[in-house]
Every structure is written in C-alpha cells, then in structure tokens.
Design a protein around this motif. Sequence first.
Motif, PDB file in Angstrom:
ATOM      1  N   ASN A 248       0.826  -1.217   0.000  1.00 16.47           N
ATOM      2  CA  ASN A 248       0.000   0.000   0.000  1.00 16.47           C
ATOM      3  C   ASN A 248       0.857   1.263   0.000  1.00 16.47           C
ATOM      4  O   ASN A 248       0.485   2.267  -0.610  1.00 16.47           O
ATOM      5  N   ALA A 249       2.003   1.208   0.663  1.00 18.46           N
ATOM      6  CA  ALA A 249       2.885   2.380   0.671  1.00 18.46           C
ATOM      7  C   ALA A 249       3.413   2.658  -0.739  1.00 18.46           C
ATOM      8  O   ALA A 249       3.517   3.824  -1.161  1.00 18.46           O
ATOM      9  N   ARG A 250       3.739   1.589  -1.476  1.00 21.54           N
ATOM     10  CA  ARG A 250       4.205   1.805  -2.861  1.00 21.54           C
ATOM     11  C   ARG A 250       3.079   2.383  -3.719  1.00 21.54           C
ATOM     12  O   ARG A 250       3.308   3.271  -4.551  1.00 21.54           O
ATOM     13  N   ALA A 251       1.870   1.895  -3.519  1.00 22.07           N
ATOM     14  CA  ALA A 251       0.743   2.440  -4.274  1.00 22.07           C
ATOM     15  C   ALA A 251       0.541   3.919  -3.945  1.00 22.07           C
ATOM     16  O   ALA A 251       0.269   4.747  -4.833  1.00 22.07           O
ATOM     17  N   GLN A 252       0.695   4.272  -2.671  1.00 25.22           N
ATOM     18  CA  GLN A 252       0.548   5.673  -2.281  1.00 25.22           C
ATOM     19  C   GLN A 252       1.631   6.539  -2.914  1.00 25.22           C
ATOM     20  O   GLN A 252       1.382   7.664  -3.357  1.00 25.22           O
ATOM     21  N   GLN A 253       2.849   6.033  -2.937  1.00 25.67           N
ATOM     22  CA  GLN A 253       3.937   6.773  -3.592  1.00 25.67           C
ATOM     23  C   GLN A 253       3.607   7.007  -5.064  1.00 25.67           C
ATOM     24  O   GLN A 253       3.867   8.076  -5.618  1.00 25.67           O
ATOM     25  N   MET A 254       3.025   5.990  -5.691  1.00 24.57           N
ATOM     26  CA  MET A 254       2.696   6.109  -7.116  1.00 24.57           C
ATOM     27  C   MET A 254       1.611   7.171  -7.323  1.00 24.57           C
ATOM     28  O   MET A 254       1.719   8.022  -8.215  1.00 24.57           O
ATOM     29  N   ARG A 255       0.607   7.140  -6.494  1.00 24.32           N
ATOM     30  CA  ARG A 255      -0.479   8.122  -6.644  1.00 24.32           C
ATOM     31  C   ARG A 255      -0.002   9.537  -6.333  1.00 24.32           C
ATOM     32  O   ARG A 255      -0.484  10.511  -6.916  1.00 24.32           O
ATOM     33  N   ALA A 256       0.967   9.643  -5.400  1.00 22.64           N
ATOM     34  CA  ALA A 256       1.455  10.967  -5.008  1.00 22.64           C
ATOM     35  C   ALA A 256       2.418  11.560  -6.038  1.00 22.64           C
ATOM     36  O   ALA A 256       2.780  12.727  -5.942  1.00 22.64           O
ATOM     37  N   GLY A 257       2.852  10.757  -7.005  1.00 22.69           N
ATOM     38  CA  GLY A 257       3.742  11.272  -8.034  1.00 22.69           C
ATOM     39  C   GLY A 257       5.201  11.243  -7.670  1.00 22.69           C
ATOM     40  O   GLY A 257       6.028  11.849  -8.356  1.00 22.69           O
ATOM     41  N   GLY A 258       5.555  10.559  -6.608  1.00 21.95           N
ATOM     42  CA  GLY A 258       6.952  10.539  -6.184  1.00 21.95           C
ATOM     43  C   GLY A 258       7.810   9.525  -6.897  1.00 21.95           C
ATOM     44  O   GLY A 258       9.036   9.576  -6.798  1.00 21.95           O
ATOM     45  N   ILE A 259       7.185   8.574  -7.567  1.00 17.00           N
ATOM     46  CA  ILE A 259       7.945   7.549  -8.287  1.00 17.00           C
ATOM     47  C   ILE A 259       7.364   7.385  -9.688  1.00 17.00           C
ATOM     48  O   ILE A 259       6.241   7.810  -9.968  1.00 17.00           O
ATOM     49  N   ASP A 260       8.146   6.748 -10.545  1.00 16.27           N
ATOM     50  CA  ASP A 260       7.720   6.538 -11.925  1.00 16.27           C
ATOM     51  C   ASP A 260       7.118   5.160 -12.152  1.00 16.27           C
ATOM     52  O   ASP A 260       6.501   4.930 -13.200  1.00 16.27           O
ATOM     53  N   GLY A 261       7.327   4.248 -11.212  1.00 15.36           N
ATOM     54  CA  GLY A 261       6.762   2.929 -11.421  1.00 15.36           C
ATOM     55  C   GLY A 261       7.058   2.014 -10.252  1.00 15.36           C
ATOM     56  O   GLY A 261       7.938   2.269  -9.430  1.00 15.36           O
ATOM     57  N   THR A 262       6.290   0.925 -10.186  1.00 14.59           N
ATOM     58  CA  THR A 262       6.484  -0.054  -9.125  1.00 14.59           C
ATOM     59  C   THR A 262       5.786  -1.349  -9.490  1.00 14.59           C
ATOM     60  O   THR A 262       5.006  -1.409 -10.445  1.00 14.59           O
ATOM     61  N   VAL A 263       6.068  -2.391  -8.715  1.00 13.43           N
ATOM     62  CA  VAL A 263       5.374  -3.666  -8.827  1.00 13.43           C
ATOM     63  C   VAL A 263       4.328  -3.727  -7.726  1.00 13.43           C
ATOM     64  O   VAL A 263       4.589  -3.306  -6.594  1.00 13.43           O
ATOM     65  N   LEU A 264       3.130  -4.201  -8.055  1.00 10.77           N
ATOM     66  CA  LEU A 264       2.046  -4.285  -7.084  1.00 10.77           C
ATOM     67  C   LEU A 264       1.304  -5.605  -7.250  1.00 10.77           C
ATOM     68  O   LEU A 264       1.256  -6.157  -8.359  1.00 10.77           O
ATOM     69  N   PRO A 266      -1.838  -7.977  -8.007  1.00  8.02           N
ATOM     70  CA  PRO A 266      -2.755  -7.714  -9.114  1.00  8.02           C
ATOM     71  C   PRO A 266      -4.001  -6.915  -8.731  1.00  8.02           C
ATOM     72  O   PRO A 266      -4.410  -6.024  -9.485  1.00  8.02           O
ATOM     73  N   VAL A 267      -4.621  -7.227  -7.613  1.00 10.39           N
ATOM     74  CA  VAL A 267      -5.846  -6.505  -7.253  1.00 10.39           C
ATOM     75  C   VAL A 267      -5.540  -5.029  -6.996  1.00 10.39           C
ATOM     76  O   VAL A 267      -6.284  -4.139  -7.420  1.00 10.39           O
ATOM     77  N   LEU A 268      -4.427  -4.746  -6.339  1.00 12.65           N
ATOM     78  CA  LEU A 268      -4.044  -3.362  -6.075  1.00 12.65           C
ATOM     79  C   LEU A 268      -3.631  -2.655  -7.363  1.00 12.65           C
ATOM     80  O   LEU A 268      -3.963  -1.483  -7.577  1.00 12.65           O
ATOM     81  N   ALA A 269      -2.931  -3.357  -8.237  1.00 12.94           N
ATOM     82  CA  ALA A 269      -2.535  -2.760  -9.521  1.00 12.94           C
ATOM     83  C   ALA A 269      -3.763  -2.371 -10.337  1.00 12.94           C
ATOM     84  O   ALA A 269      -3.773  -1.328 -11.012  1.00 12.94           O
ATOM     85  N   GLU A 270      -4.819  -3.196 -10.267  1.00 10.75           N
ATOM     86  CA  GLU A 270      -6.021  -2.921 -11.053  1.00 10.75           C
ATOM     87  C   GLU A 270      -6.676  -1.605 -10.661  1.00 10.75           C
ATOM     88  O   GLU A 270      -7.404  -1.016 -11.458  1.00 10.75           O
ATOM     89  N   THR A 271      -6.435  -1.124  -9.440  1.00 12.33           N
ATOM     90  CA  THR A 271      -7.046   0.141  -9.020  1.00 12.33           C
ATOM     91  C   THR A 271      -6.482   1.327  -9.808  1.00 12.33           C
ATOM     92  O   THR A 271      -7.031   2.421  -9.747  1.00 12.33           O
TER      93      THR A 271
END
Length: 546
Positions: A248-264, A266-271
């Motif tokens: 969830n922390a990686r997903a939050q980083q992705m939504r916040a624009g702090g990173i360019d990509g990550t692995v998640l 599948p259910v979380l990636a689908e969001t």
Amino acid sequence: MLAVDDARTRRRNRNRSRAARTAVALTATGAVLAGCGAQATDPSATPSRIVLADAQPLGDYNPVNGYGELGVSPLYDGLLRPTSTSDRTLPDLIPALAAAPPTPNADSTVWDVELRRGVAFSDGSAFDAADVVATYDAVLDPASASEIAASYTMIDEVTAVDDHHVRFTLDYPYYAFPARLTLGIAPSEELGGGPAVESPLNTRPVGTGPYRLTELTPTEARFEANPDYFDGAPEVTELVTVYTPDDNARAQQMRAGGIDGTVLPPVLAETFTGADGMRVDAVQSADWRGVSLPAGNPFTADGRARRAMNLAVDRQAMIDDVLAGHGRAASTPVAAVYGDAFAPDAVFPHDPERARRILDDAGWIPAADGIRARGADRAAFTVYYPAEDTVRRDLAAAFASDMHRIGIDVRLQGSTWDEMNTKIDTGAFLLGGGDKPYDLDTQIYGALHTRSPRTATYDNPSGFAIPGVDEALDDARRSLDPQRRADDYRAVQAAYVAHPTYVFLAFLDHTYVSREDGWNRGSAVMEPHSHGVSWGPWWNLARWRR
C-alpha cells in the motif's frame, strides 16, 4: 536447480527486518519521496531519470550467488541474454559477452564460446576468458556456498582456450546448456574465494553492464548510465530504486507522483486502470504458485487424498478473485508456452463431488464436526506462507476454503522462511516456482524429481517419488532429440496427474504500474519467478529509446 522459492528470497527476507525499519520510518514522513522523487517538471516530458519503488531489499548484487542469473541486470552481462518480441513465447537467447552463439560438439558435452572483444568492466579492467572461468569456478566452488550451484552440476570443467575463447566440458550431454550461459560475469580479481554472501560484490558490484552503482543505502540505490557500454550508452541516464516493502505504501507513492513505477499485487494494480497518465502492465510468466503436501502427515501422505484435493480446488475462481484475472490455471508446473512438450490433457477439472467420492472410498469419512477422519487420523494440516506476501496469503485462504467444503481442515500460518525450514516434514507450503524457465528442464526437474543431497530445500520438499518420472526427466535432460524430449516431458505430466504430489494452482501474470512517459520501451519478456523493478517494463531499460 532452484525451481521453487530460490534461496535468494530467503536470504533477502533475513535482511528485510533491518532495512524495513528504516523504510517504514521514511515512508511515514514522506522522506523517501522528498529524497529521490520523480522529476516534478512537465509530466508529459520524457524523463532521462527513472525512479522506481521495489518490494525487495537492495544489495545482494553478487552474480556468484544468483544476481542477474537470467541475463537481465543493469550491472552485469552474461555470455548470452534474452531477447523478446512477446511475453507469450519463450525468449531467444542471443550473444551478449559472447561474440557468437555457443558451438557444441557432436554429443553436446563440449561447448565452445568465442568472446566479444573490447569490453571493459566498470572499474576499467578488460574483460577476457579468465573472468568467465573465474565466475563459473566460483559458483561451483563449495567454499562459495553459492545458492545457485545446483543449477550448474552438469559442468565438469571450464577452461580458457585463449584470452577470447572459453570451453565448457560437461559430465553428460546437455541440450539445454545455452540457458546456463546467461550468468553475469564478474572480474576474476574480484572473485577471491570465500562465501559468496560475504563478497564485496554484494554492495560494490563490478560488471560490464549498461549501468554503474553510484550510491547504496538500505533504502535507496542509484545507478548511472555507462557511457562506454559496448552495446551503446543507455538513453535513460539515471535509475533510482527505493526500497518500500509495503504494497500500500508503494501504491501511495505512485499516486502521489513521487515515483515513476512499481510492482504491485494484481488486485491493487487494477485500481490504477484508467487513471490519468498511468499504465498497468500484466506480464505473463512461468511463475507458478502451488501447495506442497507433507509426507509426514497421514492424510497428505495418502495419494488418493492428494488427488482428491487437486479435484476440489477451484483454480479459475482463484484467478478471477485473487489475481484479478491475471493468471492461468496450473495443474502441473508446465505451461502451454512450452509447445509440443506441454500436455494439454494433463489437467485436473474442478470436480468437488468426485473428490468427495475418492475420499469416501479411501476411508476418510466425515466426523461429527464435518471434518473427515480415518481411524485416529484427521484430514487436517497447516499451510505455511511468507507472512509479508499478500498474494500467497490470499491464495492459501482460497485453498483452505475449497478444502473445507469437502471436509478437510486446512489451517493457515504466516511465517518466516527460517521457521518454515523447521516444518519440512509435517507442514504444507504455499510455494512459488519457475525461476529458470528458459528451458523446461530447469522449470520442472527440481520440482518433480526425487531428492538428492544437492537438491534445494524447497524442490520437492516432501520427497515424494512419482512412478516413471525420474527416468523420463533424466532421459529428457540428456537427450539431443527435441521430439524425444517433448515426448518425455508429456509422459512426466501424464504420470504426475495420476500421482500428484502438490496442488498446483496458477501461473501468475506479474503486474506493474508506471507513469506514461513517452519512451519506446520495446516488447515485454516472459518472466521467471523473480519479479520486481528489474523486470516488467524495465527489464530492457538500457535499450529504451525516445
């Protein structure tokens, strides 16, 4: 071979607690994002700096212990490397540090490799045959305690014919040997002996690869492009990897624009599907998930019970619900991508009624509490899974639910690899496999062959023997006839479904989220068990073009 849950994962887990404390603190304060965030300028611009968040601890960059073993690494090159036009097919292996494809003798017991000239390591030293010999010797040296040594036991000797020519002499014919030539090569001067886990290469890597490590902390690794890379300098000039173990922390980083990509997962990636400026990539893999069944439990030791469990599990429901549709059912460790060697009829249908009849006939009768028993023995066992792995946790829960419907009591226990090592005889494990998928030999030999003193801990951990399988696997390993190998492998699958020793569940698609950035990324590649930001859209980062 390490067909299941390679030892690197277990070693990284031992390192995880130290790094995790720091990462969690940094994530809570936003310091990770402030320290190395993505370029905050025009989001539509094509950045030359890429920032990725990974779930795996940083470091462990020693090829002798398996880092970059499949020819995919920013730091090292092998003699061969994969090239791909699709993740739906096996990749071809093409020369990297080799100057041409390897040349076998008539019975494939001797393989000659001419080396590329004019290549330098990141420390400026020249690459030559002595480095190839030293790297393979280090893997095979018992003093190294290399975690990948079991994959190279066919090698009798590696010799330098001259500075630009090496010869591999094998103990037996091995048709699939090119798949063992993707191992990253390190300078001979850096391979001084001793345990691979203690080598300075783990934190100060020296390779010929397209990037050089410039900074490493427990939470951040920085790589700069090698301007002298023999295959052309990368256009992505800086790569930053941050360690963020929490999904969830990686997903939050992705939504916040702090990173360019990550692995998640599948259910979380689908969001992220449909999110503006984002893309979700689901990459096919040979990475399977399955439940090993202990020989020391009276219920799972019964072959009829193992067959019943394979019929009772609803694999498609797991793919739909746990994997958000990103996977394919697995009845054996062989996927359809292996063509003629794949046996399409070697499958278990979802048939819980038939499973109940098999258990009834075997004397496993429901007791007053609904759980089956035979005499004093109950149909009950515990499935262990790595506590931090949410996908394995959810697959284990779905498996337990399916088993309960036919009167089997499956308890679940999130655990550490160290604890699981103490449960080998009596515990079941939610395992992952397929770490060397570019030939079928290394995809299934360890998982299904009876154990030997050099077998890795989680390869066939229960030690079950399946009639006819050892003979077919050994014949396929040594045969030079592709059709005979395919026949052997189909025979293995037919024998397996008659006498299953696991409950294989699914082949995973690995799911990644990244920012749209204007780069031409090239094709995806079919992935092994290993995944993270060295794979996915970034497996070929050095060859991205504007």
